[in-house]
Design an enzyme around this catalytic site. Structure first.
Site, PDB file in Angstrom:
ATOM      1  CG  ASP A   1      -1.559 -24.974 -15.634  1.00 51.62           C
ATOM      2  OD1 ASP A   1      -1.892 -24.297 -14.679  1.00 51.62           O
ATOM      3  OD2 ASP A   1      -1.667 -26.372 -15.470  1.00 51.62           O
ATOM      4  CB  VAL A   2      -2.316 -19.914 -12.440  1.00 52.57           C
ATOM      5  CG1 VAL A   2      -1.928 -18.577 -12.911  1.00 52.57           C
ATOM      6  CG2 VAL A   2      -4.131 -20.256 -12.583  1.00 52.57           C
TER       7      VAL A   2
ATOM      8  CG  ASN B   1      -9.290 -12.771 -15.039  1.00 51.57           C
ATOM      9  OD1 ASN B   1     -10.706 -11.855 -14.799  1.00 51.57           O
ATOM     10  ND2 ASN B   1      -9.533 -12.846 -16.251  1.00 51.57           N
TER      11      ASN B   1
ATOM     12  CE  LYS C   1     -13.167 -16.481  -8.378  1.00 47.45           C
ATOM     13  NZ  LYS C   1     -11.944 -16.088  -8.727  1.00 47.45           N
TER      14      LYS C   1
ATOM     15  CE1 TYR D   1     -15.482 -19.288  -9.559  1.00 38.68           C
ATOM     16  CE2 TYR D   1     -17.480 -17.840  -8.131  1.00 38.68           C
ATOM     17  CZ  TYR D   1     -16.156 -18.142  -9.060  1.00 38.68           C
ATOM     18  OH  TYR D   1     -16.084 -16.809  -9.966  1.00 38.68           O
TER      19      TYR D   1
ATOM     20  CB  ILE E   1     -13.461 -10.714 -16.576  1.00 39.61           C
ATOM     21  CG1 ILE E   1     -15.196 -10.743 -15.952  1.00 39.61           C
ATOM     22  CG2 ILE E   1     -12.965  -9.418 -15.512  1.00 39.61           C
ATOM     23  CD1 ILE E   1     -15.561 -11.074 -14.514  1.00 39.61           C
TER      24      ILE E   1
ATOM     25  N   PRO F   1     -16.086  -8.421  -7.759  1.00 38.26           N
ATOM     26  CG  PRO F   1     -16.117  -9.358  -9.858  1.00 38.26           C
ATOM     27  CD  PRO F   1     -15.555  -9.941  -8.679  1.00 38.26           C
TER      28      PRO F   1
HETATM   29  P1  NAD Z   1     -13.943 -17.279 -17.920  1.00 39.96           P
HETATM   30  O1  NAD Z   1     -14.046 -18.860 -17.102  1.00 39.96           O
HETATM   31  O2  NAD Z   1     -15.238 -16.670 -18.730  1.00 39.96           O
HETATM   32  O3  NAD Z   1     -12.228 -17.157 -18.235  1.00 39.96           O
HETATM   33  C1  NAD Z   1     -11.446 -17.681 -17.422  1.00 39.96           C
HETATM   34  C2  NAD Z   1     -10.023 -17.488 -17.918  1.00 39.96           C
HETATM   35  O4  NAD Z   1      -8.905 -18.526 -16.941  1.00 39.96           O
HETATM   36  C3  NAD Z   1     -10.055 -18.446 -19.545  1.00 39.96           C
HETATM   37  O5  NAD Z   1      -9.138 -17.714 -20.538  1.00 39.96           O
HETATM   38  C4  NAD Z   1      -9.234 -19.929 -18.517  1.00 39.96           C
HETATM   39  O6  NAD Z   1      -8.384 -19.915 -20.333  1.00 39.96           O
HETATM   40  C5  NAD Z   1      -8.259 -19.184 -17.740  1.00 39.96           C
HETATM   41  N1  NAD Z   1      -7.313 -19.940 -16.615  1.00 39.96           N
HETATM   42  C6  NAD Z   1      -8.588 -21.647 -16.861  1.00 39.96           C
HETATM   43  N2  NAD Z   1      -7.554 -22.117 -16.043  1.00 39.96           N
HETATM   44  C7  NAD Z   1      -5.955 -21.618 -16.138  1.00 39.96           C
HETATM   45  C8  NAD Z   1      -4.939 -22.082 -15.739  1.00 39.96           C
HETATM   46  N3  NAD Z   1      -4.647 -23.140 -14.531  1.00 39.96           N
HETATM   47  N4  NAD Z   1      -4.058 -21.259 -15.742  1.00 39.96           N
HETATM   48  C9  NAD Z   1      -4.316 -20.102 -16.755  1.00 39.96           C
HETATM   49  N5  NAD Z   1      -5.376 -19.208 -17.119  1.00 39.96           N
HETATM   50  C10 NAD Z   1      -6.338 -20.725 -17.069  1.00 39.96           C
HETATM   51  O7  NAD Z   1     -14.020 -16.353 -16.635  1.00 39.96           O
HETATM   52  P2  NAD Z   1     -14.555 -14.369 -16.666  1.00 39.96           P
HETATM   53  O8  NAD Z   1     -15.850 -14.684 -16.427  1.00 39.96           O
HETATM   54  O9  NAD Z   1     -13.852 -13.870 -17.822  1.00 39.96           O
HETATM   55  O10 NAD Z   1     -14.005 -14.182 -15.582  1.00 39.96           O
HETATM   56  C11 NAD Z   1     -12.628 -13.997 -14.364  1.00 39.96           C
HETATM   57  C12 NAD Z   1     -12.499 -13.824 -13.343  1.00 39.96           C
HETATM   58  O11 NAD Z   1     -13.301 -13.294 -12.870  1.00 39.96           O
HETATM   59  C13 NAD Z   1     -12.161 -15.287 -12.748  1.00 39.96           C
HETATM   60  O12 NAD Z   1     -11.444 -15.588 -11.654  1.00 39.96           O
HETATM   61  C14 NAD Z   1     -14.004 -15.350 -11.759  1.00 39.96           C
HETATM   62  O13 NAD Z   1     -13.929 -16.539 -11.061  1.00 39.96           O
HETATM   63  C15 NAD Z   1     -13.869 -14.496 -11.578  1.00 39.96           C
HETATM   64  N6  NAD Z   1     -15.582 -13.774 -11.433  1.00 39.96           N
HETATM   65  C16 NAD Z   1     -16.103 -13.785 -12.805  1.00 39.96           C
HETATM   66  C17 NAD Z   1     -18.049 -13.178 -13.056  1.00 39.96           C
HETATM   67  C18 NAD Z   1     -18.652 -13.743 -13.807  1.00 39.96           C
HETATM   68  O14 NAD Z   1     -20.248 -13.532 -13.054  1.00 39.96           O
HETATM   69  N7  NAD Z   1     -18.485 -13.385 -15.963  1.00 39.96           N
HETATM   70  C19 NAD Z   1     -18.272 -13.105 -11.336  1.00 39.96           C
HETATM   71  C20 NAD Z   1     -17.191 -12.918 -11.023  1.00 39.96           C
HETATM   72  C21 NAD Z   1     -16.362 -13.138 -10.497  1.00 39.96           C
END
Ligand code: NAD
Length: 274
Positions: free
Chosen positions: A83-84, A110, A182, A178, A38, A208
């Site tokens: 690293d958040v 995000n 959230k 999780y 995303i 989302p």
């Molecule tokens: P993803 O897991 O594909 O990507 C997450 C990104 O965060 C990755 O690039 C990862 O390297 C980075 N990350 C993880 N830990 C980190 C840290 N400690 N410091 C910095 N970066 C870090 O997730 P996504 O599907 O792209 O989702 C993005 C956001 O949207 C997330 O917060 C997820 O919970 C939320 N979300 C996703 C969905 C979905 O269906 N894809 C639905 C609802 C909410």
């Protein structure tokens, strides 16, 4: 014609410029976790709209690849490792962005532990995994906001957008860490908006639905689950990353100036308002 009955167009009736300003052009938009999924799509779309996304990720190689994609299309972007889960790393990121751009207009929180996370009964979640999810998905969001707020305050304008999940109202099984993390972001958004409103900083949250990204997940929804999901949506198709772009840009633009402390569902009508 009786002139008093003529309905004036907004531009003739004293509506301020910002009310019709949906632009994100030249905004410095810090997007955590933008190396894939995303966040990557948001970075690409904000750049295409003339903003300058900062692609911040734990995986620097992925972040650099996203910036290369943007630059290949003549957009501007900056890659940075963060690293958040580590407050010192967050502060270094914010300092580097300010040194490069002088400001941060929008923070999109995000980054989260998501695609790599497996499902299991809460009693079987190892304590370390629970702690890591809380540190990254909750603390990371607060610490990023805490580091960015003084920068935004200085300019009297800012937008913080958090990303929750429809896993909260669904109460998804075997995903307690999780869902808990959230849920916290919704309350955090409500309360932080109250503290930052007077500084011209709006804080909102997007919720989302299930978004199909390019990334393989530890727990991929089965075809049947996806069909059930779509059947329960008002809009009968699967959700893709571009579906989030419009609402993100609106919340990042001057047009949304009077909207803060809100959680907006973007899920094709799977759930109604929170
Ligand atoms: P993803 O897991 O594909 O990507 C997450 C990104 O965060 C990755 O690039 C990862 O390297 C980075 N990350 C993880 N830990 C980190 C840290 N400690 N410091 C910095 N970066 C870090 O997730 P996504 O599907 O792209 O989702 C993005 C956001 O949207 C997330 O917060 C997820 O919970 C939320 N979300 C996703 C969905 C979905 O269906 N894809 C639905 C609802 C909410």
């Amino acid at each position: 014609m009786n002139q008093s009955n003529v309905v004036k167009a907004p531009q003739d009736s004293g509506v301020p410029e910002w009310a019709r300003d949906f632009s994100v052009r030249d905004r410095v938009v810090l997007i955590t976790g933008a190396g894939q999924g995303i966040g990557r799509e948001l970075a690409r779309q904000f750049a295409a709209a003339g903003a300058v996304p900062v692609v911040a990720d734990l995986n620097l190689e992925n972040a650099r690849n996203v910036v290369a994609e943007i630059e290949a299309r003549a957009g501007k972007a900056m890659a940075i490792k963060v690293d958040v889960g580590d407050p010192a790393s967050i502060q270094r990121m914010v300092d580097a962005v300010v040194a490069e751009h002088g400001r941060i207009d929008v923070l999109i929180n995000n980054a989260g532990i998501f695609a790599s996370l497996g499902k299991r009964k809460f009693e079987l979640i190892p304590q370390e995994e629970w702690d890591l999810v809380m540190r990254v998905n909750i603390n990371g969001v607060m610490v990023c906001a805490r580091a960015v707020a003084p920068v935004m305050r200085k300019h009297g304008w800012g937008r913080i957008i958090n990303i929750a999940s429809d896993a909260v109202p669904k109460g998804v099984m075997n995903y307690l860490h999780y869902v808990t993390s959230k849920s916290a972001l919704i309350g955090m958004t409500n309360a932080m908006a109250r503290e930052l409103g007077e500084d011209g900083i709006n804080v909102n949250c997007i919720r989302p639905g299930a978004v199909a990204t390019e990334v393989e997940r530890a727990v991929n929804p089965t075809v049947d689950l996806r069909k059930t999901q779509i059947a329960q949506q008002c809009i009968k198709r699967g959700m893709e990353p571009p579906d989030l772009v419009g609402v993100m840009m609106f919340l990042s633009s001057p047009a949304s100036s009077f909207i803060t402390g809100q959680t907006i569902a973007c899920d094709g009508g799977y759930t109604h308002s929170s």
